[in-house]
Enzyme design. Structure first.
Site, PDB file in Angstrom:
ATOM      1  N   LYS A 177       0.856  -1.197   0.000  1.00  0.00           N
ATOM      2  CA  LYS A 177       0.000   0.000   0.000  1.00  0.00           C
ATOM      3  C   LYS A 177       0.888   1.242   0.000  1.00  0.00           C
ATOM      4  O   LYS A 177       1.880   1.295   0.741  1.00  0.00           O
ATOM      5  CB  LYS A 177      -0.916  -0.010   1.228  1.00  0.00           C
ATOM      6  CG  LYS A 177      -1.944   1.137   1.237  1.00  0.00           C
ATOM      7  CD  LYS A 177      -2.928   1.033   2.403  1.00  0.00           C
ATOM      8  CE  LYS A 177      -3.966   2.140   2.374  1.00  0.00           C
ATOM      9  NZ  LYS A 177      -4.921   2.080   3.494  1.00  0.00           N
ATOM     10  N   SER A 179      -9.935   2.197   2.521  1.00  0.00           N
ATOM     11  CA  SER A 179      -9.006   2.883   1.649  1.00  0.00           C
ATOM     12  C   SER A 179      -7.974   1.972   0.988  1.00  0.00           C
ATOM     13  O   SER A 179      -7.327   2.392   0.035  1.00  0.00           O
ATOM     14  CB  SER A 179      -8.264   3.969   2.437  1.00  0.00           C
ATOM     15  OG  SER A 179      -7.449   3.382   3.439  1.00  0.00           O
ATOM     16  N   SER A 191     -10.391   0.086   6.812  1.00  0.00           N
ATOM     17  CA  SER A 191      -9.772   0.135   5.481  1.00  0.00           C
ATOM     18  C   SER A 191      -9.065  -1.126   5.006  1.00  0.00           C
ATOM     19  O   SER A 191      -8.655  -1.186   3.856  1.00  0.00           O
ATOM     20  CB  SER A 191      -8.786   1.290   5.402  1.00  0.00           C
ATOM     21  OG  SER A 191      -9.486   2.470   5.123  1.00  0.00           O
TER      22      SER A 191
HETATM   23  N1  GLN Z   1     -13.518   4.814   5.739  1.00  0.00           N
HETATM   24  C1  GLN Z   1     -12.972   5.304   6.967  1.00  0.00           C
HETATM   25  C2  GLN Z   1     -12.537   6.738   6.787  1.00  0.00           C
HETATM   26  O1  GLN Z   1     -12.780   7.256   5.756  1.00  0.00           O
HETATM   27  C3  GLN Z   1     -11.827   4.458   7.410  1.00  0.00           C
HETATM   28  C4  GLN Z   1     -10.611   4.653   6.607  1.00  0.00           C
HETATM   29  C5  GLN Z   1      -9.466   3.831   7.088  1.00  0.00           C
HETATM   30  O2  GLN Z   1      -9.646   2.836   7.791  1.00  0.00           O
HETATM   31  N2  GLN Z   1      -8.280   4.280   6.755  1.00  0.00           N
HETATM   32  O3  GLN Z   1     -11.967   7.342   7.621  1.00  0.00           O
END
Ligand code: GLN
Length: 484
Positions: free
Chosen positions: A76, A151, A175
């Protein structure tokens, strides 16, 4: 070659059936052939990968190395990688070549894993659909008109399409688990403090945790083991030995008590997803587990508490992106003020700006007690709910996401609806617990994820339960049509 599980790949490399260089080329070719449709890889490091593969082949020939030596993976783009662009999905870091390796990157390098490239992601890991990336959205291999989740959507889409056998991700509010669910793969968010955050670009430091994405619990166990461990450079990392996860996959699970939180099966949960999750729970019952209802009474407060805590921490973490020290700088600044304002204005996308605004507001002197402090108190209540539940059960199960993959653009203009796609995952981060998602069914050709939540540092039990399920089901073996 690309369909083999990790243990088979490692054995084949040792047996000389093929070399790591051949294996690496095979996956690079798959990326070349298929990623035009997915946009899951934003930086391909083919040359470096082939060098790493040759070095791995030499280690294997000398009888050295471990299970990940010579195995390709995708990383990532939130983990710093020495000499390789580390963009975090943002224009702000589009030109940032990390001068050092994150601890996770260094560990995987030492293990001899071969990095094929860096994966697309929501900008600074803020999002649930991968639509906030500066590099454009990622598409879900099960349906190219749908999102892969976010994400870590690039990592999840790539593993689902077998562009790599393994990928890394990070999970601040879901995410890793949510994109794993939407792409039909296995993803683990470890206990907070299990995996070093050093060199992992910070979003919300008290919630962020790196973890693996793979085709099965077994494969994920190997990568988790390699990523985990104490790191003196991360003061929130736990000085505690790492369990030998792969060896513990067959641990005795007799008498396993599974709790189903009532609050995770109510309004908002898609009926098809609910049915698939209930069938998966039935399978666990069939394997001898005892299933009981539990309650997490403060579950409904998780999303609101998170959307104070996470933006507050991100507003502070992202203040270092100021156009001065590194990253994007606007053209011809008039003065220092103009440099700050335009560099940040042009470098950050809309969702990141929204979070910085919310967070800065919540932390301001007049509102700190009303919002940030209150959110921290709610966070404690949520943690206490889990502590109580784990007095009664060994694992908690439920849906990972309320729906299957949604359409590109469907929620992009409505942040609150988007935020609700993490309604079942966020509490785990607020409490610092480990959680994972495994494929547990299909609805209209789209994968459904079952979430398994464990007690602190009980990743091994969570993995063993997932592994047992994957021995009697084949949801994790399904592959998206068109990516054979
Ligand atoms: N979807 C959540 C956010 O937008 C979690 C994102 C994540 O876990 N990095 O913050």
């Amino acid at each position: 070659m690309h369909q083999k599980k990790l243990a088979e790949l490692a054995a084949a490399l040792r047996a000389g059936d093929f070399t790591s260089e051949e294996l690496t080329r095979a996956f690079l070719e798959r990326i070349e052939r298929y990623d035009g449709q997915l946009n899951s890889v934003i930086t391909l490091t083919a040359e470096q990968a082939l060098q790493q593969a040759r070095a791995a082949d030499a280690r294997i020939a000398a009888g050295e190395g471990g299970p990940l030596t010579g195995i390709p993976f995708l990383h990532k783009d939130i983990f710093c990688t020495l000499g390789v662009r580390t963009s975090c999905g943002s224009r702000m870091l589009d030109n940032f070549e990390a001068p050092y390796d994150a601890t996770v990157s260094a560990r995987l390098r030492e293990a001899g894993a071969v990095m094929l490239g860096k994966t697309n992601m929501d900008e600074f890991a803020m999002g649930s659909s991968n639509e906030t990336s500066f590099y454009g959205p990622v598409r879900n291999p099960w349906d190219l008109e749908r999102v892969p989740g976010g994400s870590s959507g690039g990592s999840a889409a790539a593993v689902a399409a077998r562009l790599a056998p393994l990928a890394t991700g990070t999970d601040t509010g879901g995410s890793i688990r949510q994109p794993a669910a939407l792409c039909g793969i296995t993803g683990i968010k470890p206990t907070y403090g299990r995996v070093s955050r050093y060199g992992m670009i910070a979003f919300a430091s008290s919630l962020d945790q790196g973890g693996p994405l793979a085709s099965s619990a077994e494969d994920a166990a190997w990568l988790l083991q390699a990523m985990s461990g104490f790191d003196e450079r991360d003061s929130t990392s736990m000085e505690r030995p790492v369990d030998p996860y792969p060896e513990m996959l067959d641990m005795d699970l007799s008498g396993l008590r599974i709790g189903l939180p009532r609050e995770y099966f109510g309004e908002g949960l898609d009926a098809g997803v609910a049915a698939a999750v209930e069938a998966a729970v039935e399978a666990f019952r069939g394997l001898g587990a005892e299933v009981r209802d539990i309650s997490l009474p403060n579950a409904a407060l998780a999303v609101p508490a998170y959307y104070v805590v996470a933006p507050a921490e991100c507003s502070s973490n992202l203040s270092r992106m100021d156009g001065v020290r590194f990253g994007y700088r606007c053209e011809n600044p008039r003065d220092l003020e103009d440099l700050y304002v335009r560099s940040r204005g042009e470098g950050f996308g809309a969702e990141v700006k929204r979070r910085i605004l919310i967070g800065t507001y919540a932390l301001s002197a007049g509102y700190y007690d009303a919002y940030y402090l209150k959110a921290q108190q709610v966070r404690r209540l949520i943690r206490d709910d889990f502590t109580r539940a784990f007095g009664e059960v060994d694992l908690i199960m439920g849906p990972t996401s309320p729906t299957t993959a949604f359409r590109l653009g469907e929620k992009a203009d409505d942040p609150v609806t988007m935020y609700l796609s993490d309604i079942y995952t966020i509490a785990v981060n607020l409490a610092g617990l480990p959680g994972m998602s495994i494929p547990a069914g299909m609805v209209d050709g789209l994968p459904v994820g079952l979430q398994i939540i464990g007690n602190y540092f009980d990743e091994a039990r969570m993995l063993a339960a997932a592994h047992r399920y994957q021995q009697v089901t084949d949801w994790h073996r399904r592959r998206p049509p068109g990516f054979e």
